[in-house]
Motif scaffolding. Structure first.
Motif, PDB file in Angstrom:
ATOM      1  N   ASN A 319       0.857  -1.172   0.000  1.00 29.62           N
ATOM      2  CA  ASN A 319       0.000   0.000   0.000  1.00 29.62           C
ATOM      3  C   ASN A 319       0.896   1.225   0.000  1.00 29.62           C
ATOM      4  OD1 ASN A 319      -2.244   1.653   0.188  1.00 29.62           O
ATOM      5  ND2 ASN A 319      -2.341   1.532   2.414  1.00 29.62           N
ATOM      6  N   PRO A 337      -4.624   4.803  -1.493  1.00 31.26           N
ATOM      7  CA  PRO A 337      -5.448   4.248  -2.589  1.00 31.26           C
ATOM      8  C   PRO A 337      -6.672   3.463  -2.123  1.00 31.26           C
ATOM      9  CG  PRO A 337      -3.511   2.899  -2.277  1.00 31.26           C
ATOM     10  CD  PRO A 337      -3.365   4.053  -1.325  1.00 31.26           C
ATOM     11  N   LEU A 338      -7.487   4.072  -1.276  1.00 33.13           N
ATOM     12  CA  LEU A 338      -8.667   3.369  -0.767  1.00 33.13           C
ATOM     13  C   LEU A 338      -9.689   3.093  -1.865  1.00 33.13           C
ATOM     14  CD1 LEU A 338      -9.193   5.317   2.585  1.00 33.13           C
ATOM     15  CD2 LEU A 338      -8.130   3.077   2.275  1.00 33.13           C
ATOM     16  N   THR A 339      -9.712   3.918  -2.906  1.00 32.47           N
ATOM     17  CA  THR A 339     -10.701   3.739  -3.978  1.00 32.47           C
ATOM     18  C   THR A 339     -10.156   2.929  -5.147  1.00 32.47           C
ATOM     19  OG1 THR A 339     -10.023   5.852  -4.978  1.00 32.47           O
ATOM     20  CG2 THR A 339     -11.835   5.906  -3.384  1.00 32.47           C
ATOM     21  N   GLU A 340      -8.935   2.423  -5.033  1.00 32.44           N
ATOM     22  CA  GLU A 340      -8.334   1.630  -6.106  1.00 32.44           C
ATOM     23  C   GLU A 340      -8.907   0.208  -6.017  1.00 32.44           C
ATOM     24  OE1 GLU A 340      -6.345  -0.245  -8.906  1.00 32.44           O
ATOM     25  OE2 GLU A 340      -6.050  -0.940  -6.871  1.00 32.44           O
ATOM     26  N   ARG A 341      -9.673  -0.211  -6.998  1.00 27.54           N
ATOM     27  CA  ARG A 341     -10.421  -1.466  -6.889  1.00 27.54           C
ATOM     28  C   ARG A 341      -9.650  -2.696  -7.349  1.00 27.54           C
ATOM     29  NH1 ARG A 341     -16.478   0.280  -9.111  1.00 27.54           N
ATOM     30  NH2 ARG A 341     -16.849   1.921  -7.547  1.00 27.54           N
ATOM     31  N   PHE A 344      -5.945  -2.802  -4.355  1.00 24.39           N
ATOM     32  CA  PHE A 344      -5.913  -2.446  -2.937  1.00 24.39           C
ATOM     33  C   PHE A 344      -6.319  -3.643  -2.070  1.00 24.39           C
ATOM     34  CE2 PHE A 344      -7.814  -0.740   0.986  1.00 24.39           C
ATOM     35  CZ  PHE A 344      -6.723  -0.027   1.449  1.00 24.39           C
ATOM     36  N   CYS A 355       1.580   3.317  -9.791  1.00 21.77           N
ATOM     37  CA  CYS A 355       0.414   3.835  -9.079  1.00 21.77           C
ATOM     38  C   CYS A 355       0.261   5.311  -9.414  1.00 21.77           C
ATOM     39  CB  CYS A 355       0.568   3.667  -7.569  1.00 21.77           C
ATOM     40  SG  CYS A 355       0.638   1.948  -7.025  1.00 21.77           S
ATOM     41  N   CYS A 357      -2.025   8.856  -8.640  1.00 19.84           N
ATOM     42  CA  CYS A 357      -2.953   9.562  -7.759  1.00 19.84           C
ATOM     43  C   CYS A 357      -3.282  10.904  -8.396  1.00 19.84           C
ATOM     44  CB  CYS A 357      -2.313   9.744  -6.378  1.00 19.84           C
ATOM     45  SG  CYS A 357      -3.189  10.884  -5.300  1.00 19.84           S
TER      46      CYS A 357
END
Length: 423
Positions: A319, A337-341, A344, A355, A357
């Protein structure tokens, strides 16, 4: 007559040897393979290839004095020589050249559980550390209850410290170092561990120590903590003292140096890249949020932050965390990256990853920024850290208002307003 310094460092040099070829001899096959490769390694060295050993100076001609009762912050980027300096002062390692003079009892907290014996209980380690500092058993007993209460380990004080969590370890280690009344306290990045409540208590205790006339040497990447606690700062850069003086001036120069335009950095191979046996950084970049990524970074463009890295460990759950600081070292935001599906929370195979952002337009105000990069494994363990990964400036854009100058505030979002006339 002036008092002699509590710490005197004169012409300090420290050399290390880096082994580029590390052979594992765990089995007979490993030993046999190493012997067969030896002639080839010698030929490569004769042909101008990278030598197996490289020498470098972690400290180069460092000299300074610290007066009794002075609180000094030591700052600098990763690899500047800060921890090496403290290890020499704490007698953990010896200098290659130069000398140091320390007047008074010195307690050091250089990492979690410094000086603790894992098989001994918390109680036994408190008395052991007191004995190392030259204190009598009665002196330690007088401070014992205060130490245990500060560390909040009453229920586990007779448990071997090898069974402590990292939080319990650092609480007890700091409590011992701070409460046993050494004349000199040396602390290296203790505030990087522990929760916010504990960090606040550490700062409060260090502030109390500084008002009691004891000498404190404090290493931290937290510039706000350095400025609050210290009157003076020593800036180490590539093993040398780059600045030494009033804390506000030195920290200001340090932050401006770190946020100079550093919009892209790259390394061609894992061997040349910053990192370790778990991860190596391939490329770092910040660019405008435009189709081609070109042009100036402005308040209106937004920004795209890019991190490319090699993962060396199969099935590692990795992470990233990007801390974005303004020019006064205020933490503006932490991007994770909490919204990286796709990836993550999933294990990563070995290989190279990118990665990205994206920071939307009209978020960052016009200012200079630095980006601190953390690579985290299993959502808990920091395996790589670069506190000056990127540096960039966000430019202002013309507006139709009568305001001229920089807008106040950390962020600058476009907020929807309405106005209506009421009867």
């Amino acid at each position: 007559m002036s008092m002699p310094p509590a710490i005197r460092v004169q012409g300090l040099w420290k050399e290390y040897v880096v082994n580029h070829a590390q052979e594992r001899h765990g089995t007979f096959y490993d030993l046999l393979a190493s012997g067969l490769k030896a002639p080839l390694r010698r030929l490569r060295q004769l042909g101008g290839a990278v030598p197996e050993q490289e020498r470098f100076w972690a400290l180069r001609d460092v000299s300074f004095d610290i007066a009794p009762g002075e609180v000094v912050g030591v700052i600098g980027r990763n690899g500047a020589g800060k921890s090496t300096l403290l290890k020499i002062l704490s007698r953990i390692t010896a200098p290659t050249k130069g000398r140091i003079e320390v007047r008074g009892r010195l307690a050091s907290l250089l990492e979690v559980g410094t000086g603790f014996h894992p098989e001994l209980s918390g109680r036994e380690n408190i008395y052991l550390n007191g004995a190392i500092l030259g204190m009598t058993r009665a002196e330690v007993a007088r401070k014992f209850d205060e130490i245990v209460a500060f560390a909040e380990v009453e229920k586990f004080i007779d448990t071997p410290v090898k069974r402590y969590s990292s939080g319990m370890y650092v609480r007890l280690a700091f409590a011992v170092a701070a409460h046993l009344e050494p004349e000199i306290l040396v602390i290296d990045e203790v505030l990087a561990v522990g929760d916010a409540k504990f960090q606040k208590r550490c700062l409060g205790k260090m502030r109390d120590i500084s008002t009691q006339g004891r000498t404190v040497l404090f290493v931290s990447h937290n510039m706000l903590a350095v400025q609050r606690l210290c009157d003076r700062a020593v800036w180490l850069d590539a093993g040398q003292i780059r600045a030494d003086g009033e804390v506000a001036l030195v920290v200001g120069d340090y932050l401006r140096d770190g946020t100079d335009d550093r919009r892209e950095r790259s390394w061609p191979t894992p061997d040349t890249a910053p990192g370790n046996e778990q991860v190596a950084i391939a490329r770092l970049a910040v660019e405008p949020l435009t189709p081609d990524g070109g042009g100036a970074l402005t308040v209106a463009t937004g920004a795209r932050l890019i991190v490319e890295y090699w993962n060396h460990v199969p099935s590692a759950a990795l992470n990233l965390s990007l801390h974005i600081f303004s020019s006064d070292d205020t933490l503006v935001l932490n991007a994770v990256p909490l919204t990286e599906r796709n990836w993550f929370g999933r294990p990563f195979p070995q290989g190279r990853f990118r990665c990205t952002c994206e920071l939307p337009p009209h978020l960052l105000n016009s200012d200079k920024y630095r980006v601190e990069l953390l690579v985290v494994r299993d959502q808990a363990q920091i395996i790589f850290r670069d506190d000056f990964a990127l540096g960039f400036e966000v430019m202002d854009v013309p507006t139709d208002t009568a305001w001229h100058g920089r807008f106040p505030g950390v962020v600058r979002p476009q907020i929807h307003w309405t106005t209506e006339q009421l009867a």
